[in-house]
Scaffold this motif. Sequence first.
Motif, PDB file in Angstrom:
ATOM      1  N   MET A   1       0.843  -1.182   0.000  1.00 32.39           N
ATOM      2  CA  MET A   1       0.000   0.000   0.000  1.00 32.39           C
ATOM      3  C   MET A   1       0.892   1.252   0.000  1.00 32.39           C
ATOM      4  SD  MET A   1      -3.333   0.536   2.406  1.00 32.39           S
ATOM      5  CE  MET A   1      -3.329  -1.157   2.942  1.00 32.39           C
ATOM      6  N   ARG A   3       1.859   5.236   0.574  1.00 36.50           N
ATOM      7  CA  ARG A   3       1.645   6.226   1.635  1.00 36.50           C
ATOM      8  C   ARG A   3       0.337   6.995   1.409  1.00 36.50           C
ATOM      9  NH1 ARG A   3       4.404   9.974   4.779  1.00 36.50           N
ATOM     10  NH2 ARG A   3       3.904  12.132   4.232  1.00 36.50           N
ATOM     11  N   ILE A   6      -2.657   4.858   2.295  1.00 37.74           N
ATOM     12  CA  ILE A   6      -2.857   4.718   3.748  1.00 37.74           C
ATOM     13  C   ILE A   6      -3.543   5.972   4.300  1.00 37.74           C
ATOM     14  CG2 ILE A   6      -1.730   4.375   5.992  1.00 37.74           C
ATOM     15  CD1 ILE A   6       0.606   3.021   4.458  1.00 37.74           C
ATOM     16  N   ILE A   7      -3.064   7.112   3.840  1.00 36.30           N
ATOM     17  CA  ILE A   7      -3.633   8.372   4.344  1.00 36.30           C
ATOM     18  C   ILE A   7      -5.082   8.508   3.899  1.00 36.30           C
ATOM     19  CG2 ILE A   7      -3.477  10.900   4.125  1.00 36.30           C
ATOM     20  CD1 ILE A   7      -0.387  10.514   4.007  1.00 36.30           C
ATOM     21  N   GLY A  10      -6.948   4.731   5.115  1.00 37.06           N
ATOM     22  CA  GLY A  10      -6.730   4.193   6.457  1.00 37.06           C
ATOM     23  C   GLY A  10      -7.376   5.055   7.536  1.00 37.06           C
ATOM     24  N   GLU A  11      -7.063   4.694   8.766  1.00 38.87           N
ATOM     25  CA  GLU A  11      -7.623   5.485   9.870  1.00 38.87           C
ATOM     26  C   GLU A  11      -6.565   6.478  10.379  1.00 38.87           C
ATOM     27  OE1 GLU A  11      -7.976   3.544  13.736  1.00 38.87           O
ATOM     28  OE2 GLU A  11      -7.051   1.746  12.887  1.00 38.87           O
ATOM     29  N   LEU A  12      -7.091   7.594  10.906  1.00 41.84           N
ATOM     30  CA  LEU A  12      -6.215   8.582  11.523  1.00 41.84           C
ATOM     31  C   LEU A  12      -5.949   8.120  12.951  1.00 41.84           C
ATOM     32  CD1 LEU A  12      -4.885  11.435  11.528  1.00 41.84           C
ATOM     33  CD2 LEU A  12      -7.101  12.318  12.276  1.00 41.84           C
ATOM     34  N   VAL A  13      -4.712   7.764  13.234  1.00 34.11           N
ATOM     35  CA  VAL A  13      -4.372   7.230  14.556  1.00 34.11           C
ATOM     36  C   VAL A  13      -4.043   8.358  15.536  1.00 34.11           C
ATOM     37  CG1 VAL A  13      -2.876   5.630  15.831  1.00 34.11           C
ATOM     38  CG2 VAL A  13      -3.386   5.223  13.427  1.00 34.11           C
ATOM     39  N   TYR A  14      -3.357   9.345  15.028  1.00 39.46           N
ATOM     40  CA  TYR A  14      -2.932  10.425  15.922  1.00 39.46           C
ATOM     41  C   TYR A  14      -2.770  11.724  15.149  1.00 39.46           C
ATOM     42  CZ  TYR A  14      -0.833  13.058  19.580  1.00 39.46           C
ATOM     43  OH  TYR A  14      -0.633  14.025  20.519  1.00 39.46           O
ATOM     44  N   ARG A  15      -3.318  12.782  15.714  1.00 39.86           N
ATOM     45  CA  ARG A  15      -3.051  14.114  15.164  1.00 39.86           C
ATOM     46  C   ARG A  15      -2.984  15.106  16.323  1.00 39.86           C
ATOM     47  NH1 ARG A  15      -7.049  15.699  17.464  1.00 39.86           N
ATOM     48  NH2 ARG A  15      -9.143  16.202  16.741  1.00 39.86           N
ATOM     49  N   ARG A  16      -2.310  16.208  16.038  1.00 46.09           N
ATOM     50  CA  ARG A  16      -2.168  17.261  17.063  1.00 46.09           C
ATOM     51  C   ARG A  16      -3.549  17.792  17.417  1.00 46.09           C
ATOM     52  NH1 ARG A  16       1.934  21.438  18.263  1.00 46.09           N
ATOM     53  NH2 ARG A  16       0.840  23.374  18.693  1.00 46.09           N
ATOM     54  N   ARG A  38       0.553  19.043  25.561  1.00 47.46           N
ATOM     55  CA  ARG A  38      -0.241  18.290  24.593  1.00 47.46           C
ATOM     56  C   ARG A  38      -1.211  17.348  25.317  1.00 47.46           C
ATOM     57  NH1 ARG A  38       1.109  14.000  22.333  1.00 47.46           N
ATOM     58  NH2 ARG A  38       3.322  14.038  22.829  1.00 47.46           N
ATOM     59  N   PRO A 190       7.004   6.525  25.341  1.00 46.64           N
ATOM     60  CA  PRO A 190       5.591   6.438  24.940  1.00 46.64           C
ATOM     61  C   PRO A 190       4.718   5.810  26.030  1.00 46.64           C
ATOM     62  CG  PRO A 190       7.013   5.767  23.132  1.00 46.64           C
ATOM     63  CD  PRO A 190       7.902   5.971  24.321  1.00 46.64           C
ATOM     64  N   ARG A 194       1.521   7.646  27.881  1.00 47.40           N
ATOM     65  CA  ARG A 194       0.139   7.131  27.861  1.00 47.40           C
ATOM     66  C   ARG A 194      -0.422   7.031  29.275  1.00 47.40           C
ATOM     67  NH1 ARG A 194       2.237   4.112  23.116  1.00 47.40           N
ATOM     68  NH2 ARG A 194       0.997   4.862  21.346  1.00 47.40           N
TER      69      ARG A 194
ATOM     70  N   VAL C  60       5.238  10.745  22.019  1.00 45.92           N
ATOM     71  CA  VAL C  60       6.319  11.360  22.811  1.00 45.92           C
ATOM     72  C   VAL C  60       6.814  12.674  22.233  1.00 45.92           C
ATOM     73  CG1 VAL C  60       7.312   9.341  23.962  1.00 45.92           C
ATOM     74  CG2 VAL C  60       8.104   9.965  21.684  1.00 45.92           C
ATOM     75  N   VAL C  68      -0.315  10.519  12.435  1.00 48.59           N
ATOM     76  CA  VAL C  68      -0.137   9.092  12.140  1.00 48.59           C
ATOM     77  C   VAL C  68      -1.406   8.505  11.507  1.00 48.59           C
ATOM     78  CG1 VAL C  68       0.506   6.847  13.117  1.00 48.59           C
ATOM     79  CG2 VAL C  68       1.353   8.955  14.190  1.00 48.59           C
ATOM     80  N   ARG C  70      -2.924   4.724   9.701  1.00 44.61           N
ATOM     81  CA  ARG C  70      -2.613   3.321   9.473  1.00 44.61           C
ATOM     82  C   ARG C  70      -3.772   2.644   8.749  1.00 44.61           C
ATOM     83  NH1 ARG C  70      -3.175   0.371  15.447  1.00 44.61           N
ATOM     84  NH2 ARG C  70      -5.419   0.688  15.583  1.00 44.61           N
ATOM     85  N   ALA C  71      -3.432   1.545   8.077  1.00 42.08           N
ATOM     86  CA  ALA C  71      -4.452   0.775   7.359  1.00 42.08           C
ATOM     87  C   ALA C  71      -4.180  -0.703   7.589  1.00 42.08           C
ATOM     88  CB  ALA C  71      -4.389   1.094   5.861  1.00 42.08           C
TER      89      ALA C  71
END
Lengths: 255, 359, 73
Positions: A1, A3, A6-7, A10-16, A38, A190, A194, C60, C68, C70-71
């Motif tokens: 796949m 880039r 994926i964008i 796919g799903e957005l996993v993390y954004r500011r 943050r 990380p 969390r 971090v 980020v 993902r798929a």
Amino acid sequence: MTREEIIKNGELVYRRTPVLTDNVMHYCPGCGHGTIHRLIAEVIEEMGIQDKTIGISPVGCSVFAYNYFDVDFVEAAHGRAPACATAIKRLNTDKFVFTYQGDGDLAAIGTAETIHACNRGENITMIFVNNAIYGMTGGQMAPTTLLGMKTVTCPYGRTVEANGYPLKITDIIASLPGTYYVTRQAVFTPAHVRKCKQAIRKAFENQKLKKGVSFVEIVSNCNSNWKMPATKANEWLEANMLPFYPLGDLKTPEK
Amino acid sequence: MAKELRLMKGNEAIAESAIRNGVDGYFGYPITPQSEVLEHLMAENPIEKTGMVVLQAESETASINMVYAGASCGKKVMTSSSSPGISLMQEGLSYMAGAELPAVVVNVVRGGPGLGTIQPSQADYFQSTKGGGHGDYRLITLAPASVQEMYDFVGLAFELAFKYRNPALILSDGMIGQVMEKVVIDDYKPRWTDEYIAKTCPWATVGKPANRKHNIITSLELDSAKQEEIVNRIQEKYRKCEANEVRYELIHCEDAEYLFVAYGSSARICQKAIELARAEGIKVGLFRPITLWPFPSKQLKEAAKNVKGILSVEMNCGQMIEDVKLATECRVKCEHYGRSGGMIPDPNEIVEALKKQIM
Amino acid sequence: MAFQGTLVIDTEKCKGCGVCIVGCPKKVIALSKKVNHKGYNYLEMVNEAECIGCANCAVVCPDGVITVYRAKI
């Protein structure tokens, strides 16, 4: 796949989080303040309380916290954030009020305000960033500076004879009946981030219960004044800070 | 409801007026001779009556910072103290002036320096009118001379504080604070609603709705050019205040050949001194500044036009006299008569001083 | 379930502290030899295929410069 795929698919996993403004933070590269900002902003976003939150920034490196949170903010005189938070919460009982303070602000010049706000059981959240040094003024000794640790005002290392002991103020705070939840966290990996976020979330949620102060100490770094690269500072933190300031809950409602 | 008449101490009048003027919060720390303010508020339990918050803080430092933060939210908040406590508050007052926050502070002055005495004094004139804390700023300073004025000036001080977004000071003393007099008191005025605050104080940190930028209350600006702009803007505000808010009183000045200049307790004593002097045929009047800052300079200059001499009567070692001399451009003979350390001048002393120093 | 991830890095806001690199379990990221307008060697993906979208790097990052995605694969 690819880039792009994926964008796109796919799903957005993390954004500011949008609860932070677009301003570039003035903190040094790798400084824990940014991460902690943050996390607080993410908690505010997730709880949907941006319009009900009032933050109070200290004097010290995080004096400009108000430029980075997209919430209403009051900049307190040095050490007085807990007094400020007391008044704001008492006059606006439906709002979420938090202080953000460093070790000099909370545990030296503001010790009286800290202890008394905690002892009165103010229904507020206090975030305490402990990096064992004065960052903004250029690396002077803090009340939390470790024994043997060198700063520009104890250039040969902190000694008991000259400077007394590092102050574990969070332990004192946990002993006060006015506090409801007291915990010590970190943000240098990380996993720690969390866990810290869960603690901050809990500390904000607790304001709904009206049971007293929720206090989160975050053991953090100061790579510029510790005079080491960010990644080395985090290693130093783990090796030197954590044995003296062990992570974990000091007081939880369940216990 | 008809106006009510009560016999009250000056300190109690401050407290009662706060409740009845819809004040949102009082934060204070006990100190003689003003502790009755906090005591009366606690006894009245205004949270039940108007929703007003009253809190005994851990120090004057904490009190003034509670006031700073309460004012940040557009609330009507106040504190009171006496001289040593007011010294501790100077940091907060400077921050409030810098952050342009409205609030009311009451100083029931006692003699200094240091711990000094608990007796009445006017030795905090310089501290009140010339700054006190760091930086270029002023406090709007009102000087009550009766218990009724203690009551009335709470409302006035809040009005001026919000009009100019600057702290206002009620500069009383241990005599006005402790003396009991008849006071006409008003009916309860409601506290401001959140909607009213959002409308009239768009700068207040009350929680950011989606449709506006976040509000920041701070006195910090590291960019010198911007900081100069802020200082200039604040100064412009002070010039407006000087042009519009001067208050004073003239007593027996019509035919006066000599003038007492005195405020607060001293002004009361001077009234008796005038009676004694006039019985001896000495034509003396009283110029009583009510606003010590802005000082009624033009008005004093005018009042002093035809007099032969001025006696500045103060319970200190000579502070207001500097403003009196500036106002009259030293064109008229001007001397100071004062007592210090908590001593209160006798009217006969003042007449004698007038004869000896001025006539 | 396996994921393929990718990152969008705000290279102008990156300060090149490298804390994220330590946090990456798959050694996907590294500091570029190039610098941004502030002179920092910014973060870039060097091993894109290995990214699992765990978001450790983003979590971090003190400056919140990493987004980020993902798929499922």
